[in-house]
Write a protein that holds these residues in place. Structure first.
Motif, PDB file in Angstrom:
ATOM      1  N   LEU A   2       0.843  -1.199   0.000  1.00 32.54           N
ATOM      2  CA  LEU A   2       0.000   0.000   0.000  1.00 32.54           C
ATOM      3  C   LEU A   2       0.883   1.257   0.000  1.00 32.54           C
ATOM      4  O   LEU A   2       0.628   2.200  -0.757  1.00 32.54           O
ATOM      5  CB  LEU A   2      -0.921   0.000   1.231  1.00 32.54           C
ATOM      6  N   ARG A   9       2.074   6.643  -6.785  1.00 25.42           N
ATOM      7  CA  ARG A   9       1.015   7.497  -7.340  1.00 25.42           C
ATOM      8  C   ARG A   9       1.225   8.958  -6.953  1.00 25.42           C
ATOM      9  O   ARG A   9       0.873   9.864  -7.712  1.00 25.42           O
ATOM     10  CB  ARG A   9      -0.356   7.003  -6.871  1.00 25.42           C
ATOM     11  N   GLU A 400      -3.440  16.045   3.590  1.00 25.99           N
ATOM     12  CA  GLU A 400      -3.441  14.610   3.301  1.00 25.99           C
ATOM     13  C   GLU A 400      -2.722  13.834   4.410  1.00 25.99           C
ATOM     14  O   GLU A 400      -3.236  12.832   4.914  1.00 25.99           O
ATOM     15  CB  GLU A 400      -2.737  14.401   1.950  1.00 25.99           C
ATOM     16  N   MET A 403      -4.624  13.983   7.755  1.00 24.75           N
ATOM     17  CA  MET A 403      -5.789  13.097   7.729  1.00 24.75           C
ATOM     18  C   MET A 403      -5.358  11.637   7.926  1.00 24.75           C
ATOM     19  O   MET A 403      -5.985  10.883   8.665  1.00 24.75           O
ATOM     20  CB  MET A 403      -6.518  13.282   6.394  1.00 24.75           C
ATOM     21  N   ALA A 406      -4.764  11.194  11.435  1.00 24.91           N
ATOM     22  CA  ALA A 406      -6.011  11.182  12.208  1.00 24.91           C
ATOM     23  C   ALA A 406      -6.664   9.814  12.198  1.00 24.91           C
ATOM     24  O   ALA A 406      -7.181   9.359  13.220  1.00 24.91           O
ATOM     25  CB  ALA A 406      -6.971  12.222  11.645  1.00 24.91           C
ATOM     26  N   ILE A 407      -6.576   9.136  11.053  1.00 20.26           N
ATOM     27  CA  ILE A 407      -7.264   7.838  10.994  1.00 20.26           C
ATOM     28  C   ILE A 407      -6.348   6.682  11.391  1.00 20.26           C
ATOM     29  O   ILE A 407      -6.713   5.524  11.226  1.00 20.26           O
ATOM     30  CB  ILE A 407      -7.932   7.594   9.627  1.00 20.26           C
ATOM     31  N   GLY A 408      -5.152   7.013  11.901  1.00 20.44           N
ATOM     32  CA  GLY A 408      -4.358   5.948  12.538  1.00 20.44           C
ATOM     33  C   GLY A 408      -2.997   5.650  11.946  1.00 20.44           C
ATOM     34  O   GLY A 408      -2.359   4.676  12.349  1.00 20.44           O
ATOM     35  N   LEU A 410       0.812   5.840  11.772  1.00 19.16           N
ATOM     36  CA  LEU A 410       1.860   6.245  12.716  1.00 19.16           C
ATOM     37  C   LEU A 410       2.893   7.105  11.988  1.00 19.16           C
ATOM     38  O   LEU A 410       3.339   6.756  10.899  1.00 19.16           O
ATOM     39  CB  LEU A 410       2.542   5.007  13.294  1.00 19.16           C
TER      40      LEU A 410
ATOM     41  N   THR B  80      -2.512   7.481  18.617  1.00 13.88           N
ATOM     42  CA  THR B  80      -2.685   7.093  17.209  1.00 13.88           C
ATOM     43  C   THR B  80      -3.330   5.705  17.121  1.00 13.88           C
ATOM     44  O   THR B  80      -4.255   5.478  16.334  1.00 13.88           O
ATOM     45  CB  THR B  80      -1.325   7.099  16.475  1.00 13.88           C
ATOM     46  N   LEU B  81      -2.824   4.772  17.944  1.00 14.13           N
ATOM     47  CA  LEU B  81      -3.385   3.412  17.931  1.00 14.13           C
ATOM     48  C   LEU B  81      -4.838   3.410  18.420  1.00 14.13           C
ATOM     49  O   LEU B  81      -5.670   2.657  17.898  1.00 14.13           O
ATOM     50  CB  LEU B  81      -2.529   2.479  18.793  1.00 14.13           C
ATOM     51  N   ARG B  83      -6.972   5.875  18.064  1.00 16.47           N
ATOM     52  CA  ARG B  83      -7.787   6.396  16.949  1.00 16.47           C
ATOM     53  C   ARG B  83      -8.015   5.312  15.904  1.00 16.47           C
ATOM     54  O   ARG B  83      -9.111   5.151  15.380  1.00 16.47           O
ATOM     55  CB  ARG B  83      -7.093   7.608  16.304  1.00 16.47           C
ATOM     56  N   LEU B  84      -6.920   4.563  15.615  1.00 19.22           N
ATOM     57  CA  LEU B  84      -6.998   3.534  14.575  1.00 19.22           C
ATOM     58  C   LEU B  84      -8.009   2.436  14.943  1.00 19.22           C
ATOM     59  O   LEU B  84      -8.804   2.010  14.104  1.00 19.22           O
ATOM     60  CB  LEU B  84      -5.597   2.927  14.350  1.00 19.22           C
ATOM     61  N   LEU B  96     -10.421  12.452   1.628  1.00 20.13           N
ATOM     62  CA  LEU B  96     -10.016  11.128   1.141  1.00 20.13           C
ATOM     63  C   LEU B  96      -8.588  11.223   0.600  1.00 20.13           C
ATOM     64  O   LEU B  96      -8.104  12.321   0.289  1.00 20.13           O
ATOM     65  CB  LEU B  96     -10.971  10.672   0.039  1.00 20.13           C
ATOM     66  N   ILE B  97      -7.950  10.068   0.479  1.00 22.87           N
ATOM     67  CA  ILE B  97      -6.586  10.076  -0.090  1.00 22.87           C
ATOM     68  C   ILE B  97      -6.723  10.168  -1.606  1.00 22.87           C
ATOM     69  O   ILE B  97      -7.280   9.261  -2.236  1.00 22.87           O
ATOM     70  CB  ILE B  97      -5.811   8.810   0.328  1.00 22.87           C
ATOM     71  N   LEU B 100      -5.766   7.292  -4.120  1.00 24.58           N
ATOM     72  CA  LEU B 100      -6.356   5.956  -3.997  1.00 24.58           C
ATOM     73  C   LEU B 100      -7.798   5.970  -4.501  1.00 24.58           C
ATOM     74  O   LEU B 100      -8.491   6.982  -4.374  1.00 24.58           O
ATOM     75  CB  LEU B 100      -6.338   5.493  -2.538  1.00 24.58           C
ATOM     76  N   GLU B 104      -9.589   1.308  -2.306  1.00 28.28           N
ATOM     77  CA  GLU B 104      -8.325   1.478  -1.579  1.00 28.28           C
ATOM     78  C   GLU B 104      -8.475   2.445  -0.400  1.00 28.28           C
ATOM     79  O   GLU B 104      -7.875   2.246   0.658  1.00 28.28           O
ATOM     80  CB  GLU B 104      -7.241   1.979  -2.548  1.00 28.28           C
ATOM     81  N   PHE B 108      -7.812   1.339   3.432  1.00 28.65           N
ATOM     82  CA  PHE B 108      -6.629   1.975   4.031  1.00 28.65           C
ATOM     83  C   PHE B 108      -6.502   1.759   5.554  1.00 28.65           C
ATOM     84  O   PHE B 108      -5.460   1.271   6.027  1.00 28.65           O
ATOM     85  CB  PHE B 108      -6.624   3.469   3.673  1.00 28.65           C
ATOM     86  N   PRO B 109      -7.521   2.064   6.377  1.00 26.22           N
ATOM     87  CA  PRO B 109      -7.354   1.873   7.832  1.00 26.22           C
ATOM     88  C   PRO B 109      -7.106   0.415   8.217  1.00 26.22           C
ATOM     89  O   PRO B 109      -6.346   0.138   9.133  1.00 26.22           O
ATOM     90  CB  PRO B 109      -8.683   2.371   8.412  1.00 26.22           C
ATOM     91  N   LEU B 111      -5.477  -1.775   6.474  1.00 24.15           N
ATOM     92  CA  LEU B 111      -4.086  -2.118   6.161  1.00 24.15           C
ATOM     93  C   LEU B 111      -3.108  -1.519   7.170  1.00 24.15           C
ATOM     94  O   LEU B 111      -1.978  -1.976   7.299  1.00 24.15           O
ATOM     95  CB  LEU B 111      -3.741  -1.657   4.736  1.00 24.15           C
ATOM     96  N   LEU B 112      -3.565  -0.461   7.870  1.00 29.61           N
ATOM     97  CA  LEU B 112      -2.706   0.109   8.919  1.00 29.61           C
ATOM     98  C   LEU B 112      -2.731  -0.755  10.180  1.00 29.61           C
ATOM     99  O   LEU B 112      -1.846  -0.655  11.022  1.00 29.61           O
ATOM    100  CB  LEU B 112      -3.188   1.525   9.296  1.00 29.61           C
ATOM    101  N   LYS B 114      -1.795  -3.530  11.623  1.00 29.98           N
ATOM    102  CA  LYS B 114      -0.874  -4.670  11.489  1.00 29.98           C
ATOM    103  C   LYS B 114      -1.208  -5.761  12.519  1.00 29.98           C
ATOM    104  O   LYS B 114      -1.080  -6.950  12.239  1.00 29.98           O
ATOM    105  CB  LYS B 114       0.566  -4.201  11.710  1.00 29.98           C
ATOM    106  N   ARG B 159     -15.170   4.291   5.145  1.00 33.16           N
ATOM    107  CA  ARG B 159     -13.812   4.220   5.701  1.00 33.16           C
ATOM    108  C   ARG B 159     -13.854   4.320   7.230  1.00 33.16           C
ATOM    109  O   ARG B 159     -13.111   3.635   7.927  1.00 33.16           O
ATOM    110  CB  ARG B 159     -12.955   5.352   5.123  1.00 33.16           C
TER     111      ARG B 159
END
Lengths: 510, 226
Positions: A2, A9, A400, A403, A406-408, A410, B80-81, B83-84, B96-97, B100, B104, B108-109, B111-112, B114, B159
């Motif tokens: 990813l 990209r 970017e 954000m 924010a969604i996790g 690290l 951070t963890l 929030r995830l 949005l990214i 992607l 995707e 995304f979240p 895939l973060l 682990k 998401r």
């Protein structure tokens, strides 16, 4: 995967910035490839030319010789004479890692008898035919002929001839030769056309800086020579035959050491004391005048000694140049030779060619080093530009990146890895292009056959008469390492900056 | 069970030699499975309150508890963890990214995460399920710039929910949408609140959408007023 996808990209999304960074990396790779090839080529050329054509790998000098800079000291210091060269020669012949060696004498010889001017030349005394064999026939003939082993005379280098003309107004020529106008300098040509160019076929020399036994000696000029490689650097060096050099510098000659006594003479010397020779009252007698006549010329002939074949090796030498066999490193050769010297008890110590060459090699190193410094400056300029562009890119992507945080994501893992990957991809692609184009440029430069001309500095910088950059595997690996270091250095601050972006920054920016 | 507890939360922003009080001693409790709206005029402190609940901003003083854990002393790494794994975000401007596509962005979240060791198949299935739920299956391979505002916000909702968070925070999710699309988005959130049992906290200053909320918290000048 990813991260790789996002990084790739993003590169495509920010085409202009990616292209700017890419072009800088491309130019860095190109300059480093050509720069490294130039420095390596110059070093290789200089080392090969010097070792193979002037010095050999190792220099043996007397243990009593304190200086290391023994080869090209232009200040006239004399070198200590190696004691018992024949033993040293026997020892060297037994060493299977030694390819060849040659004993040499060197010093500054002062020219006498030219317009009240004293001018010194760097003189080397050798068996010239042996010298040519050892040093790949590096000496080229311009006029006259080469010196034969055992023949008395001098080979004057073109640089020395020009100096002699400059300081004394005389143009030196080999015996029996006529002036070749093509070889005259501009000033000499003017004098020649005006009929005011005095010519000398022989020169009187006296050794400079030796012990108190120096004598002046007249020598015929046998030939005018130049060097096939590094002529501009070494153009002041001329060759004397060994015996003339020794006589000129006050060394005992080889001939003077040969005294064979008959058994009767030996017995007489043993029994007769000094008083028997010089004591008593009958030393002086009254002269008796007769009317006999004598043929002075025949008496002179009786007292003259014909120069016969002599064993030149038994005489004085200042140093021995040693060439090692291929595959034997200078360090290995030095260690092995030191062991052999210790075992044989010969009067010698080992100096590597670079140390023995002193300032000449140091100057080459400095000039080649200056090219490296120039590349290094470009390197740091590139680092600053890349770091600046990447920092701007990081700031522009606050929304970017914030954000993502924010969604996790690290900061120490995802964000920095994503940034590093983007730079790595750019660096990999554009470095590869830069290196390939650099290799092409080096090829073109080799084909261009750029000559150093009369610029001594260029000869040193090029490591020879022509500019021959060399691409080698280690040079390329070195370039890749430099580029990796460059990009690593350039990405430190932008990655730090990207990591500092907080989720709140994204929200506020929105 | 309380998923969010705020006690005497104050937030000050320095402004030259003085400071601006965004929140003045906020007390708030949000229960699990709630669908609550924070209402107030512009500048009342709605966004600041959501940011503090979502652990993307820190209170100047007071206690903030998420699932009973005080988050005010947590490190950036742990926040951070948190929030995830526990919080989903829906931003006003979609966020949005851009590089992607829809799938995707939703993946995304996951895939973060682990530690969860999701297989590719699991990630794909979970993302596709949510994309289907928000009605974007036809646009699954589209990039954000190819979508309308409402479609982008649907992607953001998918998401936010893909990690099965305990709480979803939505800061004026309908502010940049027309009223019809905004209503659809609220209905979707409401439905997911039911089906996924996720707690939703959303801010708004639009009285029209308050009818969807189970509970309403009114805020004015940094204080909870009702």
């Amino acid at each position: 995967m990813l991260i790789l996808k996002i990084a790739w990209r993003n590169i495509l999304r920010h085409k202009v910035k990616s292209l700017i960074i890419g072009i800088i990396i491309f130019l860095g790779a190109l300059i480093m490839t050509v720069g490294n090839a130039s420095v390596i080529g110059a070093q290789k050329g200089f080392d090969e030319n010097f070792v193979n054509r002037f010095t050999g790998h190792l220099i043996l000098v007397s243990k009593e010789e304190e200086k290391d800079n023994v080869l090209f000291s232009f200040m006239g210091e004399s070198l200590k004479v190696i004691q018992d060269y024949p033993s040293l020669k026997n020892m060297l012949e037994e060493q299977d890692y030694v390819e060849d060696f040659i004993p040499i004498t060197r010093g500054v010889a002062v020219l006498l008898g030219l317009e009240d001017t004293m001018w010194g030349i760097l003189a080397v005394g050798v068996n010239f035919e042996d010298y040519q064999r050892t040093f790949q026939n590096n000496v080229l003939l311009i006029e006259g002929r080469y010196l034969k082993n055992g023949e008395h005379g001098i080979l004057i280098s073109t640089g020395t001839r020009e100096d002699i003309y400059k300081f004394t107004g005389h143009w030196v020529l080999p015996e029996g030769e006529e002036i070749n106008v093509d070889n005259l300098t501009e000033d000499a040509l003017e004098d020649y056309r005006a009929g005011e160019l005095p010519v000398r076929y022989d020169l009187v020399f006296m050794g400079w800086g030796g012990d108190s036994l120096n004598t002046d000696i007249r020598l015929p000029i046998i030939g005018i020579i130049r060097y096939e490689a590094l002529n501009q650097v070494m153009k002041e060096m001329s060759f004397l035959d060994l015996e003339s050099f020794r006589e000129c510098f006050g060394y005992f000659t080889a001939e003077s050491t040969i005294v064979d006594l008959s058994e009767e003479e030996q017995t007489s010397l043993d029994v007769i004391s000094d008083d028997d020779i010089f004591g008593g009252d009958d030393i002086f007698a009254d002269a008796v005048i007769t009317e006999e006549s004598y043929d002075i010329e025949s008496i002179q002939k009786q007292t003259q000694r014909e120069a016969g074949a002599v064993n030149l090796d038994s005489g004085a030498f200042n140093y021995v140049s040693v060439k090692l066999k291929p595959g034997v490193s200078i360090e290995q050769g030095t260690e092995l030779l030191n062991q052999a010297i210790e075992q044989s008890g010969t009067d010698a110590r080992v100096i590597d060619w670079k140390t023995a060459s002193g300032q000449v090699v140091q100057m080459a190193g400095m000039m080649q080093g200056s090219v490296s410094i120039f590349v290094l400056i470009l390197f740091f300029v590139a680092v600053i530009i890349i770091a600046n562009t990447l920092s701007l890119a990081a700031m522009e992507r606050t929304e970017e990146l914030g954000m993502m945080r924010a969604i996790g994501a690290l900061k120490g893992y995802f964000i920095s890895h994503m940034f590093i990957l983007e730079i790595f991809i750019l660096s990999f692609v554009f470095s590869a292009i830069g290196i390939f184009v650099g290799i092409g440029c080096v090829g073109l430069l080799q084909l261009a056959n750029i000559q150093a001309g009369n610029q001594e500095m260029l000869h040193i910088l090029f490591g020879g008469d022509t500019f021959k950059p060399v691409i080698d595997v280690f040079g390329l690996i070195g370039g890749v390492v430099q580029l990796a270091f460059l990009t690593s250095l350039a990405m430190i601050y932008p990655v730090y900056l990207a990591g500092k972006i907080k989720p709140l920054d994204a929200v506020n920016r929105s | 069970m309380n998923v969010i507890e705020l006690k005497d939360v104050v937030k000050e922003y320095p402004l030259g030699k003085t400071s601006v009080h965004a929140l003045r001693g906020v007390e708030l409790v949000v229960k699990e499975g709630d669908f609550t709206s924070i209402v107030g005029p512009s500048g009342s402190g709605k966004t600041t309150l959501l940011n503090i609940i979502g652990c993307i901003d820190q209170a100047s003083s007071g206690v903030v508890k998420v699932h009973g854990k005080d988050v005010t002393a947590m490190t950036d790494y742990n926040l951070t963890l948190l929030r995830l794994h526990s919080i989903g975000f829906i931003f006003q401007t979609f966020n949005l990214i851009p590089v992607l596509n829809v799938r995707e962005n939703v993946e995304f979240p996951l895939l973060l995460m682990k530690s969860k060791n999701y297989t590719k198949k699991q990630v794909k299935e979970r993302a596709e399920k949510l994309i289907e739920e928000v009605g974007l299956t036809e646009h699954i391979n589209h990039r954000p710039y190819e979508l309308s505002g409402g479609q982008r916000q649907r992607v953001a909702i998918a998401r936010a929910l893909v990690t099965n968070p305990d709480i979803v925070l939505a800061d004026e999710p309908t502010a940049n949408l027309d009223s019809e699309t905004g209503e659809k988005i609220l209905l979707l959130m409401k439905e997911l609140n039911k089906t996924e049992k996720t707690t939703f906290i959303f801010s708004t200053h639009d009285p029209e959408i308050l009818k969807y909320a189970k509970s309403i918290t009114k805020i004015r000048d940094g204080k909870i007023v009702a």
